[in-house]
Motif scaffolding. Structure first.
Motif, PDB file in Angstrom:
ATOM      1  N   ALA A  46      12.599  -1.226  -1.617  1.00  0.00           N
ATOM      2  CA  ALA A  46      12.728  -2.484  -1.147  1.00  0.00           C
ATOM      3  C   ALA A  46      12.123  -3.556  -1.508  1.00  0.00           C
ATOM      4  N   VAL A  47      10.783  -3.063  -2.462  1.00  0.00           N
ATOM      5  CA  VAL A  47      10.112  -4.095  -3.124  1.00  0.00           C
ATOM      6  C   VAL A  47      10.702  -4.636  -4.296  1.00  0.00           C
ATOM      7  N   TYR A  48      11.431  -3.790  -4.903  1.00  0.00           N
ATOM      8  CA  TYR A  48      12.369  -4.438  -6.059  1.00  0.00           C
ATOM      9  C   TYR A  48      13.618  -5.078  -5.690  1.00  0.00           C
ATOM     10  N   THR A  49      13.966  -4.834  -4.574  1.00  0.00           N
ATOM     11  CA  THR A  49      15.203  -5.750  -4.267  1.00  0.00           C
ATOM     12  C   THR A  49      14.797  -6.945  -3.584  1.00  0.00           C
ATOM     13  N   ALA A  50      13.873  -7.107  -2.946  1.00  0.00           N
ATOM     14  CA  ALA A  50      13.265  -8.296  -2.373  1.00  0.00           C
ATOM     15  C   ALA A  50      12.534  -9.078  -3.551  1.00  0.00           C
ATOM     16  N   ALA A  54      -0.661  -1.144  -8.484  1.00  0.00           N
ATOM     17  CA  ALA A  54       0.100  -0.034  -8.374  1.00  0.00           C
ATOM     18  C   ALA A  54      -0.343   0.804  -7.184  1.00  0.00           C
ATOM     19  N   SER A  55       0.354   1.384  -6.373  1.00  0.00           N
ATOM     20  CA  SER A  55      -0.142   2.332  -5.205  1.00  0.00           C
ATOM     21  C   SER A  55       0.308   3.596  -5.445  1.00  0.00           C
ATOM     22  N   GLY A  56      -0.675   4.417  -5.234  1.00  0.00           N
ATOM     23  CA  GLY A  56      -0.594   5.881  -5.413  1.00  0.00           C
ATOM     24  C   GLY A  56      -0.438   6.348  -4.285  1.00  0.00           C
ATOM     25  N   ASN A 116      11.056   5.798 -18.650  1.00  0.00           N
ATOM     26  CA  ASN A 116      10.756   4.589 -19.392  1.00  0.00           C
ATOM     27  C   ASN A 116      10.988   3.236 -18.773  1.00  0.00           C
ATOM     28  N   SER A 117      11.624   3.265 -17.618  1.00  0.00           N
ATOM     29  CA  SER A 117      12.010   2.068 -16.947  1.00  0.00           C
ATOM     30  C   SER A 117      10.642   1.614 -16.179  1.00  0.00           C
ATOM     31  N   ILE A 118      10.543   0.116 -15.902  1.00  0.00           N
ATOM     32  CA  ILE A 118       9.396  -0.305 -15.090  1.00  0.00           C
ATOM     33  C   ILE A 118       9.636  -0.117 -13.844  1.00  0.00           C
ATOM     34  N   PHE A 119      11.150   0.309 -13.384  1.00  0.00           N
ATOM     35  CA  PHE A 119      11.136   0.536 -11.959  1.00  0.00           C
ATOM     36  C   PHE A 119      10.933   2.004 -11.456  1.00  0.00           C
ATOM     37  N   GLU A 120       9.592   2.163 -11.427  1.00  0.00           N
ATOM     38  CA  GLU A 120       9.056   3.590 -11.257  1.00  0.00           C
ATOM     39  C   GLU A 120       9.327   3.914  -9.767  1.00  0.00           C
ATOM     40  N   GLY A 121       9.192   5.134  -9.219  1.00  0.00           N
ATOM     41  CA  GLY A 121       9.210   5.726  -8.164  1.00  0.00           C
ATOM     42  C   GLY A 121       8.361   4.980  -7.220  1.00  0.00           C
ATOM     43  N   HIS A 122       7.045   4.805  -7.633  1.00  0.00           N
ATOM     44  CA  HIS A 122       6.093   4.063  -6.985  1.00  0.00           C
ATOM     45  C   HIS A 122       5.904   2.655  -7.717  1.00  0.00           C
ATOM     46  N   ILE A 123       5.401   1.668  -7.044  1.00  0.00           N
ATOM     47  CA  ILE A 123       5.579   0.510  -7.873  1.00  0.00           C
ATOM     48  C   ILE A 123       4.185   0.262  -8.719  1.00  0.00           C
ATOM     49  N   SER A 173       0.921  -1.267   0.042  1.00  0.00           N
ATOM     50  CA  SER A 173      -0.134   0.053   0.023  1.00  0.00           C
ATOM     51  C   SER A 173       0.910   1.292  -0.148  1.00  0.00           C
ATOM     52  N   ASN A 174       1.927   1.301   0.605  1.00  0.00           N
ATOM     53  CA  ASN A 174       2.802   2.312   0.703  1.00  0.00           C
ATOM     54  C   ASN A 174       3.897   2.316  -0.136  1.00  0.00           C
ATOM     55  N   GLY A 175       3.442   2.502  -1.400  1.00  0.00           N
ATOM     56  CA  GLY A 175       4.310   2.078  -2.676  1.00  0.00           C
ATOM     57  C   GLY A 175       5.481   2.936  -2.624  1.00  0.00           C
TER      58      GLY A 175
END
Length: 633
Positions: free
Chosen positions: A76-80, A117-119, A100-107, A69-71
């Motif tokens: 941490a999410v990408y690393t895990a 996707a969490s906003g 253009n990367s999938i690894f955006e600031g919020h998942i 929820s806290n995107g």
């Protein structure tokens, strides 16, 4: 399979490496949220290593699911996920927050393993409820997990989701709260005091408290939660910036990154072999090609429902009753497909006409009470699980109040059917606070929502059948009052048994060369009377019903461009509705004519629909006079 001790050793080995990755990617991007990412990484690693998930098949139906929820803890999410085999660590670190990367600031779900996707904060628990409902409906024995922040608990939507989860016995839900007790402006108890544990307990949740940095306690809590006959909240006591002495317990690092020199110092303190320069060079050389899923969902993922026979109305009735009847008919035809159909209501069953469905398929009817924010998200998440989901509400609640929820759902590529009654001025005596006069103007901002405004009960019937057989987000808007059945010049029903609703197709109701009148929704019957009356006076207007205002009909646009004047007629904000859309569509095609817009020019009064239309000069007599005046100028 590893035993518990071996699993603990594996996770403990990965967590310092993960913290090094978190610091490196945020420093390289010069943006991000390292503090909370470092406080929750132990939980994320423990979950991904114990959940029933498969990196080679991330969308398998019986998978466990994790909603973050806290995107903003995306590092941490990408690393895990990298430690669990879903993505490559080198790409996650070097491409973090690159355009253009999938690894955006919020998942967001372009990343394998990310479910939602969490906003803005507060929506994750509602989405998890939708996923949990899907498992319950389909009798899938899976677990749904949620990670939330502690400051996030100040959001009201979370309380809505807690109550819903308890009511519908979503006992396969486990929520982790990263309780580091810091938010952007400091101590959560000073920013906004709250009693998180009491709040969850009072809503019927089981609560477990743990040390969020003790892998053994985390694993034990995960196991215990599975055996509890209630939704479970795990309050994990953590430390913001955990692992780096000069970052720990400092709210600054909620959203502030380390300069390179400090990052290198932190990496030394973590005592891991992590080559900062290597990732720095990769970032400089990165050629990012974002591999995103197509929108909307491909045809082979269409929900297979049995369509029901159409109804042909010959006597006046309200569109909302036609919608309710069509929904009930579809339910009757799909008793063998109960896992593919669901309806959500917010304490308005009799008014929004979902009671027929409720009687026909009660186990698929979800009464959420006066909790619109939660319902919008929960229903949308369920729709993403191959369940054709309808959310029925008044326009001012189902669109105006929940616009942001629909925006996030659109980003999440859901397939929600938002059915709104009581839109426009046709609300009755409730007055301006309940007159949803901006429904098209709002929903046209969402790139993947189809907007349908049916003109009479027959078109409503076909539009509902279309929505039920269509994959993707749809909003359908209708008024409250009974409407006349639209007819051809010979008196026969216009939308008869041979009519099929086609999204984007406008309907020519009358021929004429003296001008054109375009109408949308509830006012179509009035427009027909005006055009027929003017015809008797020798004024012939071409009349078009525009049921899909956001989608351009090329045939209609080409036809009206040949007229010396075009009128648009709507009980919608005159600045953002049909008239403005038509003007935009014509200008984009270099089509030019005079356009006169008739719509709602200010907040209106309370009264019967007929009286309110007269007050706004949108009744039959006023419209006739205004058209004549414009033609005589």
């Amino acid at each position: 399979m590893l035993n518990k001790d071996e699993l603990i050793q594996k996770i403990e080995k990965q967590r310092d490496l993960s913290r090094a990755a978190i610091l490196t990617m945020t420093t390289l991007s010069e943006s991000g949220h390292p503090g909370g990412s470092m406080s929750c990484i132990d939980m994320l690693l423990s979950l991904y290593h114990t959940m029933n998930v498969d990196p080679l098949n991330p969308h398998k139906e019986d998978r466990d699911m994790l909603v973050v929820s806290n995107g903003h803890i995306s590092p941490a999410v990408y690393t895990a996920l990298a430690c669990s085999g879903f993505v490559k660590l080198e790409e996650a670190v070097s491409e973090f927050r690159l355009a253009n990367s999938i690894f955006e600031g919020h998942i967001e779900p372009a990343v394998p393993g990310v479910e939602w996707a969490s906003g803005n904060l507060g929506q994750g628990l509602s989405a998890a409820c939708g996923f949990a409902l899907a498992g319950k409906m389909k009798q899938i024995n899976n677990q749904i997990y949620v990670i939330m922040g502690d400051g996030e608990q100040q959001k009201g939507q979370i309380s809505e989701a807690r109550r819903f989860a308890k009511k519908y016995q979503l006992n396969n839900m486990t929520c982790f709260i990263d309780y580091n007790q810091l938010q952007i402006n400091g101590d959560i108890h000073q920013v906004m005091p709250q009693d998180i544990i009491s709040n969850f307990k009072s809503d019927g949740w089981e609560v477990i408290e743990i040390n969020g940095h003790c892998i053994s306690e985390i694993l034990d809590a995960i196991d215990k939660a599975k055996s509890v006959d209630a939704p479970v909240m795990i309050l994990a006591h953590t430390v913001m910036g955990k692992g780096v002495s000069f970052m720990e317990n400092k709210e600054k690092y909620h959203g502030s990154t380390l300069p390179k020199a400090d990052c290198l110092r932190a990496l030394e303190e973590l005592k891991v072999d992590f080559d900062f320069n290597h990732y720095e060079n990769l970032r400089k050389e990165a050629i990012v090609s974002c591999n995103r899923s197509e929108y909307p969902v491909k045809e082979d993922n269409m929900i297979s429902l049995t369509d029901s026979p159409i109804r042909v109305y010959t006597k006046s009735t309200d569109n909302r009753s036609a919608w309710g009847n069509a929904l009930e008919d579809i339910a009757k035809m799909n008793h063998d497909s109960k896992t593919k159909l669901a309806v959500f209501d917010c304490d308005l069953m009799g008014s929004v006409k979902t009671n027929g469905f409720q009687k026909e398929m009660p186990e698929n009817f979800f009464q959420a009470g006066i909790m619109e924010h939660h319902t919008a998200v929960c229903a949308a998440a369920l729709s993403k699980m191959n369940v054709q989901t309808f959310f029925a509400d008044f326009g001012v609640f189902g669109i105006d109040e929940t616009y942001n929820q629909h925006r996030l759902s659109d980003i999440n590529e859901t397939s929600l059917k938002v059915i709104n009654t009581h839109v426009g001025l046709d609300v009755g005596e409730d007055g301006k606070t309940h007159q949803c006069i901006d429904y098209v103007g709002l929903m046209r901002n969402l790139y993947h929502f189809q907007v349908i405004v049916p003109a009479d009960p027959n078109q409503t019937d076909r539009a509902v059948h279309y929505a039920a057989m269509h994959q993707g987000n749809v909003v359908m808007a209708m008024g409250r009052s009974k409407l006349d059945i639209l007819t051809k010049e010979n008196g026969e029903v216009f939308f008869d048994e041979n009519y099929t609703f086609k999204y984007g197709k406008a309907d020519k109701l009358r021929e004429g060369n003296d001008g054109a009148l375009l109408v949308m929704g509830t006012l179509a019957g009035n427009a027909l009377k005006v055009v027929d009356q003017l015809a008797q006076e020798g004024i012939k207007l071409e009349l078009w019903n525009v049921s899909c205002p956001v989608k351009a009909d090329e045939e209609m646009l080409s036809s009206i461009a040949q007229k010396k004047i075009v009128f648009t007629y709507e009980d919608h904000n005159v600045n953002t509705g049909l008239g403005s859309i038509v003007a935009d569509q014509m200008m984009n095609r270099s089509l030019f004519t005079k356009l006169v817009k008739f719509g709602v020019e200010n907040y209106a009064c309370s009264g019967t629909a007929e009286d309110v239309y007269k007050y706004c000069k949108l009744d039959i007599d006023s419209l006739t006079d205004r058209i004549k005046t414009s033609l005589n100028r």
